[in-house]
Motif scaffolding. Sequence first.
Motif, PDB file in Angstrom:
ATOM      1  N   GLU A 204      30.621  47.206  23.662  1.00 48.30           N
ATOM      2  CA  GLU A 204      31.396  46.753  24.066  1.00 48.30           C
ATOM      3  C   GLU A 204      32.595  45.568  22.927  1.00 48.30           C
ATOM      4  N   ARG A 363      42.877  39.185  42.139  1.00 48.56           N
ATOM      5  CA  ARG A 363      42.522  39.970  41.270  1.00 48.56           C
ATOM      6  C   ARG A 363      41.971  41.115  42.059  1.00 48.56           C
ATOM      7  N   ASP A 365      38.914  42.777  40.021  1.00 46.46           N
ATOM      8  CA  ASP A 365      37.727  41.568  39.440  1.00 46.46           C
ATOM      9  C   ASP A 365      37.914  40.389  38.902  1.00 46.46           C
ATOM     10  N   GLN A 366      37.358  39.187  39.118  1.00 48.45           N
ATOM     11  CA  GLN A 366      36.905  37.924  38.989  1.00 48.45           C
ATOM     12  C   GLN A 366      37.639  38.328  37.245  1.00 48.45           C
ATOM     13  N   ASP A 367      36.120  39.158  36.984  1.00 50.97           N
ATOM     14  CA  ASP A 367      36.197  38.541  35.421  1.00 50.97           C
ATOM     15  C   ASP A 367      37.599  39.760  34.202  1.00 50.97           C
ATOM     16  N   GLY A 368      38.371  39.503  34.400  1.00 47.66           N
ATOM     17  CA  GLY A 368      38.771  40.442  33.906  1.00 47.66           C
ATOM     18  C   GLY A 368      40.590  41.003  34.573  1.00 47.66           C
ATOM     19  N   THR A 370      42.319  44.480  35.928  1.00 49.07           N
ATOM     20  CA  THR A 370      42.048  46.092  36.213  1.00 49.07           C
ATOM     21  C   THR A 370      43.521  47.020  36.533  1.00 49.07           C
ATOM     22  N   MET A 379      39.707  48.097  32.948  1.00 50.26           N
ATOM     23  CA  MET A 379      39.827  46.456  32.834  1.00 50.26           C
ATOM     24  C   MET A 379      39.412  45.694  31.469  1.00 50.26           C
ATOM     25  N   GLY A 381      38.994  42.270  30.150  1.00 48.39           N
ATOM     26  CA  GLY A 381      38.277  40.716  30.031  1.00 48.39           C
ATOM     27  C   GLY A 381      39.055  39.411  29.139  1.00 48.39           C
ATOM     28  N   GLU A 383      39.647  35.640  27.934  1.00 50.38           N
ATOM     29  CA  GLU A 383      39.153  34.689  28.023  1.00 50.38           C
ATOM     30  C   GLU A 383      40.822  33.260  27.290  1.00 50.38           C
ATOM     31  N   THR A 394      38.211  41.027  26.397  1.00 53.21           N
ATOM     32  CA  THR A 394      37.616  42.038  25.761  1.00 53.21           C
ATOM     33  C   THR A 394      37.276  43.326  26.721  1.00 53.21           C
TER      34      THR A 394
END
Length: 410
Positions: A204, A363, A365-368, A370, A379, A381, A383, A394
């Motif tokens: 990561e 989206r 994926d709601q975390d980032g 793609t 993907m 991420g 913030e 990320t």
Amino acid sequence: MQAQYPSRCLHVLNRQPWPSPKVNASKLILHHASSSSRKQKRLPVSYYRGGTSRALIFHLKDLPLNRADWSSIFLNALGSPDPYSRQLDGLGGGISSLSKICIVGPSTHRDADVDYTFAAIGIKHADVDYSSNCGNMTSAIGPFAVDAGFVEVEREIRGVKTVRIHNTNTGKLIRSTFPVVDGEAEVYGGFSIDGVAGTAARIELAFLNPAGSKTGKLLPTGKVTDVIEGIRVTCIDAGNPCVFVQAEDVKVDGTILPDAIDAHPTLLSKLESIRCKASVGMGISEDEASTPGSIPKIAMVSKLKSHVLLSGEIMDGKSIDVVIRALSVGQPHRAVPVTVGLAVAAATNLEGSVVHNNVAKQRVDQDGLTIGHSSGKIMVGAEFDGDGNLRNATVFRTARRLMAGTVYYK
């Protein structure tokens, strides 16, 4: 002002007159060898894959104190300059993602464990470019720091380690978190990235406050969009400075593959002209001729749709949020530079930007975000704070030590 680095010095052998028929040829050969031959030079080095790139990684202490002496070492070790673009006489691979150097040393930043400097090495030309970071090779720096003993890891214990990296090219900090085992970075795992065969341990990478990496501003021109050569572009600086253009505006399908980009009669020259003009507008170079080879990056953007990948597989348009085709040091990238991914993530939050206008409303994926590229997808991420500023970005990559030993150069 971009720092200038000297071109590789060329050594010309002393020429001997052609022998007369009476001269003993074997004696001449021995005489010539003793008068002009010398041993190759050598340095300790490690060879790592990081993401979809590979690089030689040097320990700072093993390199000459005078940094002007580094260029000839790096060029010769990788086999540059090479008019055939193959780097057969070195460890490069003939494409920009395989012609890279990393230097790691003790940190000069109070909030980091190591300093990391990146150099993009020219293939046909004797270029050593320190103007940008490489996000893919950043994924190898944490594991190298552990493997080389820069940071301590208890042996016989499996766990997770975070290495704080100070990238000297951009002045930015990156947190690299990955598993360790028996005092080394773990390489076995079930995580995969598109563009690299097989699976490995997941790494990561958290890029802290990536905006303004070189120019000090997220929007170096002060505008969300500019017009260059009649083409609407977005110039943004997050991770690395980048220029985004609508693929259709340069009259190509946004899902075009690298070989087709190379074969296109006018596309590369058009994109390079836009990139150089954008560099001036972003304050990176004083004029087009002095534009660094590695920044700003330039990428074509288009809306998601199903299309064929380099592998021959079909990318389902519903599995991505946006399509990107990026260039790196004048060559079509076969995936996407991580730093371009960071810039894409930042630009999605800028209403009216070239990227924002192409991103899917819903989206994957709601975390980032793609991103679809020529080899698959990645993907990123992101913030943002309450004012819409990018705080952190990320990505997840893999890396592996391929070799550690001695590199020979002339």
